[in-house]
Write a protein that holds these residues in place. Structure first.
Motif, PDB file in Angstrom:
ATOM      1  N   LEU A 226      -6.444   3.928   4.508  1.00 53.65           N
ATOM      2  CA  LEU A 226      -5.841   4.299   3.228  1.00 53.65           C
ATOM      3  C   LEU A 226      -6.645   5.450   2.645  1.00 53.65           C
ATOM      4  CD1 LEU A 226      -5.298   0.725   1.716  1.00 53.65           C
ATOM      5  CD2 LEU A 226      -3.756   2.050   3.175  1.00 53.65           C
TER       6      LEU A 226
ATOM      7  N   ILE B 257      -5.706  -0.442  -4.929  1.00 53.85           N
ATOM      8  CA  ILE B 257      -5.995  -0.911  -3.561  1.00 53.85           C
ATOM      9  C   ILE B 257      -6.957  -2.092  -3.596  1.00 53.85           C
ATOM     10  CG2 ILE B 257      -7.162  -0.313  -1.397  1.00 53.85           C
ATOM     11  CD1 ILE B 257      -6.083   2.571  -1.840  1.00 53.85           C
TER      12      ILE B 257
ATOM     13  N   PHE C  15       0.828  -1.213   0.000  1.00 59.78           N
ATOM     14  CA  PHE C  15       0.000   0.000   0.000  1.00 59.78           C
ATOM     15  C   PHE C  15       0.861   1.261   0.000  1.00 59.78           C
ATOM     16  CE2 PHE C  15      -3.264  -2.804   2.243  1.00 59.78           C
ATOM     17  CZ  PHE C  15      -3.959  -3.049   1.064  1.00 59.78           C
TER      18      PHE C  15
END
Length: 501
Positions: free
Chosen positions: A87, A98, A51
């Motif tokens: 996120l 993602i 990420f």
């Protein structure tokens, strides 16, 4: 490794104690509602590293209790989750990357908007990865000729309204939470609001949208045309889906031309029959300039006046109505409003009323309606219900609930959008006991079912209402919804435990 990473984040002892005390006031959702964790993977340090490659800019990733606490509980203190990572993408491509990774790893995802929902739809239950849309807040275009706004889904409603006003346009949607709610969340829950009577719901206003489905595929349904009859209206599947079918990332929405006149009437009635007669006469006599028609009962006004420290604008009555008209011909509009008020009072339908057209006085009257939720939520607990009921029985739920729990709580009040049959029932007090909870649920939803109403008028299903969905939807309709979910999100990673069970 992940646990070591989280433990290595230094949180001031004073702040951590405050966080823990606040969180412990709210039971974990998994415990309160008896939910078992689905067989999702757990996040690892390799996932975090991945990420970080997707979101390289500072502050796009939050870790640990200090940074993620606000994303693990809702504003109304109903639900609390255990998410340890947030996120914050800025682009559709980042959302796609993602979700693609989460789908491959079978990591559950919770979609987070402005956190103004009342059904727990945007809060994780367990350790879902929280994807916050707050940085996707770019306005791409405002076309005053076609009346179309194109923007990312994380734009705050009030900020959109401010930008549109410079082009002499308005949003077709107006909510009391507009200072913090995001357009994507509004679409995901198919929010209604106080302008629905005039401008309709979001299914009609949204011309196009872009969404990312569970495997990371970007579905481009953007359109700048009010007429685009090209097959299935796929955009409508995402409106009201509460993040369970995909993540809305961009929107094209038709925005009306701004009006130049505004009048607000605050009226008092002695009976609900008078409320219905006032509503009917307002539609007949105010016609095309009638924008909003709101009901406020006596208890709602009393708690709000006390909360705001304002004086009530008129005397004490069982029911009040707030009517707003907007238009572009001041003399014409003013005359229609005055004639309506004279008629309603002269016929004895309305017992008393005041009229405001100055912005400061208009705002003060609107606060008496828009601040009712804040006034009732100022108690130690507040249960809120959002129902659509037939107009002739619209208010019946309130006295029924007062009879059941009025002696156990401080407030039982009803208010809402009588113009579109949507009533809000709030029950508030000092201590939410099991006795109160059991007397309220599922009675409220059973009451709605008996009247062929809807268990959710404008706030969605979220975490709190899935077991009551069958009260308003047939078994066949729910089966089709489940088939769509399986087709579009076969690993069920998007907003698990929400809407469908």
């Amino acid at each position: 490794m992940l646990n070591k990473l989280l433990l290595s984040i230094r949180v001031p002892r004073r702040l951590l104690g405050g966080i823990n005390r606040y969180l412990h006031e709210i039971p974990l959702s998994k415990d309160r509602y008896g939910i078992k964790r689905a067989p999702f993977s757990s996040i690892t340090d390799k996932d975090i590293q991945h990420f970080q490659n997707i979101l390289p800019v500072q502050n796009q990733i939050l870790l640990g209790p200090e940074e993620t606490t606000g994303y693990n509980r809702d504003y109304f203190r109903y639900v609390r989750g255990l998410g340890t990572i947030v996120l914050k993408p800025r682009t559709t491509n980042e959302v796609s990357a993602i979700l693609g990774h989460c789908n491959k790893r079978r990591l559950a995802v919770s979609i987070f908007g402005g956190n103004t929902g009342v059904c727990g739809g945007s809060i994780p239950v367990f350790d879902e990865i929280i994807v916050s849309m707050e940085l996707m807040n770019r306005i791409e275009a405002i076309d005053e000729y076609s009346g179309i706004l194109v923007c990312q889904s994380g734009c705050v409603l009030e900020q959109l309204e401010e930008q549109l006003s410079a082009k002499r346009m308005i949003m077709p949607l107006d909510l009391g939470s507009k200072g913090s709610c995001q357009l994507g969340g509004n679409l995901a829950t198919n929010a209604g609001g106080i302008r629905l009577m005039r401008y309709g719901n979001l299914h009609g206003s949204v011309l196009g949208l872009e969404a990312v489905i569970a495997d990371g595929t970007v579905i481009d349904l953007m359109s700048n045309f009010k007429k685009d009859n090209t097959g299935y209206h796929l955009k409508r599947m995402f409106i009201g889906s509460e993040g369970t079918l995909g993540v809305i990332t961009r929107v094209a929405i038709a925005c009306p031309t701004a009006t130049t006149t505004q009048n607000v009437l605050f009226l008092g009635m002695e009976s609900y029959e008078a409320v219905l007669r006032t509503f009917l006469e307002s539609k007949i006599r105010l016609g095309e300039i009638l924008t909003s028609c709101e009901l406020i009962d006596r208890v709602s006004l009393e708690v709000t006046v006390e909360y705001l420290k304002h004086a009530a604008p008129i005397g004490n009555f069982p029911f009040y109505m707030l009517l707003e008209t907007t238009g572009n011909k001041k003399e014409h509009d003013d005359e229609k409003v005055r004639e309506f008020l004279e008629f309603a009072i002269g016929r004895g339908i309305v017992a008393d009323g005041v009229l405001a057209c100055e912005p400061s006085k208009v705002e003060k009257l609107w606060q008496l309606r828009e601040r009712i939720p804040a006034a009732t939520y100022s108690n130690n607990f507040c249960l809120t219900y959002d129902l659509s009921l037939p107009l002739e029985r619209f208010y019946d739920i309130v006295p029924a609930m007062r009879e059941r729990v009025g002696h156990l709580v401080k407030v039982v009040c009803g208010f809402g959008h009588i113009g579109d049959s949507n009533i809000h029932l709030n029950i508030a007090g000092d201590v939410l006991t099991n006795e109160v909870q059991q007397l309220v649920d599922p009675f409220v939803y059973e009451f709605s079912r008996k009247l062929n109403g809807s268990v959710s008028a404008e706030h969605g299903i979220g975490l709190l209402k899935p077991k009551y969905l069958s009260y308003s939807k047939s078994a066949e309709a729910i089966a089709l919804m489940k088939q769509l979910k399986v087709m579009m999100d076969p690993k069920a990673i998007l907003n698990p435990y929400k809407v469908l069970v």
